[in-house]
Scaffold this motif. Sequence first.
Motif, PDB file in Angstrom:
ATOM      1  N   ASN A 226       0.841  -1.185   0.000  1.00  0.00           N
ATOM      2  CA  ASN A 226       0.000   0.000   0.000  1.00  0.00           C
ATOM      3  C   ASN A 226       0.882   1.243   0.000  1.00  0.00           C
ATOM      4  N   GLU A 311      -6.302   7.237   5.157  1.00  0.00           N
ATOM      5  CA  GLU A 311      -7.099   6.339   4.333  1.00  0.00           C
ATOM      6  C   GLU A 311      -8.300   5.907   5.179  1.00  0.00           C
ATOM      7  N   ASP A 315     -11.764   2.829   1.452  1.00  0.00           N
ATOM      8  CA  ASP A 315     -10.661   2.855   0.452  1.00  0.00           C
ATOM      9  C   ASP A 315     -10.039   1.471   0.334  1.00  0.00           C
ATOM     10  N   LYS A 318     -12.301  -1.070  -1.480  1.00  0.00           N
ATOM     11  CA  LYS A 318     -12.284  -0.882  -2.939  1.00  0.00           C
ATOM     12  C   LYS A 318     -10.975  -1.402  -3.524  1.00  0.00           C
ATOM     13  N   ARG A 319      -9.888  -1.147  -2.818  1.00  0.00           N
ATOM     14  CA  ARG A 319      -8.567  -1.543  -3.311  1.00  0.00           C
ATOM     15  C   ARG A 319      -8.454  -3.076  -3.398  1.00  0.00           C
ATOM     16  N   GLU A 322     -10.397  -4.385  -6.364  1.00  0.00           N
ATOM     17  CA  GLU A 322      -9.674  -4.094  -7.599  1.00  0.00           C
ATOM     18  C   GLU A 322      -8.510  -5.084  -7.785  1.00  0.00           C
TER      19      GLU A 322
END
Length: 432
Positions: A226, A311, A315, A318-319, A322
């Motif tokens: 990250n 963050e 967040d 969603k990450r 993805e």
Amino acid sequence: MSHLKRLSDSIKFRTVSGNWDQFLKLHKFLEDSFPIVHQKLELVKINDYSLLYKWNADTKESILLLAHMDVVPANEDEWDIPPFSGEIRDGFIWGRGTLDDKSCVMAILESVERLLSEGFQPKQTVYIAFGFDEETKGYLGARKIAEYLFKQNVKIEAILDEGAAIISRFLPQIDVPLALVGLAEKGLASFDLIAQGDGGHSSSPKRNSPVERMAKAIERISSYKNEIHLTRPVEEFFKTCSGLMPSTSSFFLKNMKFFLPLIKKRIETVPSLNAMLRTTMCVTIVHAGMADNVIPDKVVATVNTRIIPQETAEDVFKRLKELLKDLQIDVVKNDRWEVSDPVPCSDMKTEFFSKLSQTINEVFPDSVVTPFLTIGGTDSRHYKHLCSNIYRFAPIIMKGEEMNLIHGKNERISTQAYEKMIDFYYRLLKKE
Ligand SMILES: [Zn+2]
């Protein structure tokens, strides 16, 4: 009975959350052990097992000290001395809770009892709250106490909770103990990963099974980095360290904002530093398979994330989606507990912070006070809507390797360290 005996006796109550009779016995023990506290302070029991004391001074604002009575379980077979014996041996008090966090509960009460016996009256109202489920997220203990205080319209100027301590040799190049005061706290959230597909007999396997896709997902999560965020407490922490190090390292640390991209590879190899700079993600539970010759058609894994301030849990959610989208894996919010966003940075220029630093300097004159980012979760996060000045610091001095005793085997505190804890709360409260 001495303060050492009282701490030792408090350890004998197996206050793992859920053992409710043990909490009731501990309450009774506290009442008997601290008669003046229980005579002079108002006590409310919240949700049956939390204790909320009020030391009234009729002021508009108050301060709040937090600690928790619950402990994590202990595997008795692994310990040299039984974990709920509270045995005093070789200059140590042994047992589960001697570091986390019964020593704080007991040291706070010892100090208040002592102050009351000397006729001391604080100028500002002091609340003391002891939760009973910090180790299982604090929704029944701390959360309910915070709701009660909110309903009572209590104004809180500052909160002191556990969440950091005084650590010697925190970094190998620094000789002096660092008194780490957590000014902000990372958030936490768990997500379930679900892979589904064809199962079948293992004698003629099809590739890309749910297990194989989950294995890829776990590998991807483990190696994912990250983005780095240099938060205020961490920047201040490096600045403090820079003054205590040889000149070349010192130059880098002092100008961390500038040099971070250059030295991040080195930092990443030290887990504790890495965790201070970015959101971390780690798979902690995997469920799959029933027999050695059956390919499971469903695999569920849990990923635990610790979220850097700047963050949010959303967040990270969603990450993750993805990151895993081509693997046909569903990412869902874990419904066993809620997500908890990071707690923003408290002010370093408050009166309470200066009293706190001053007290640390008095009791631990060799140490250097530094801001810090609390990496684990504490009860104090449940109070963030009540007060924006939350400081996380337990006045326990320990060596870096002793931190492994927390939640580990052979947890123990030296009698000297415990006496300093009492002295710390005594001096801090005397400034109120
Ligand atoms: Zn704790």
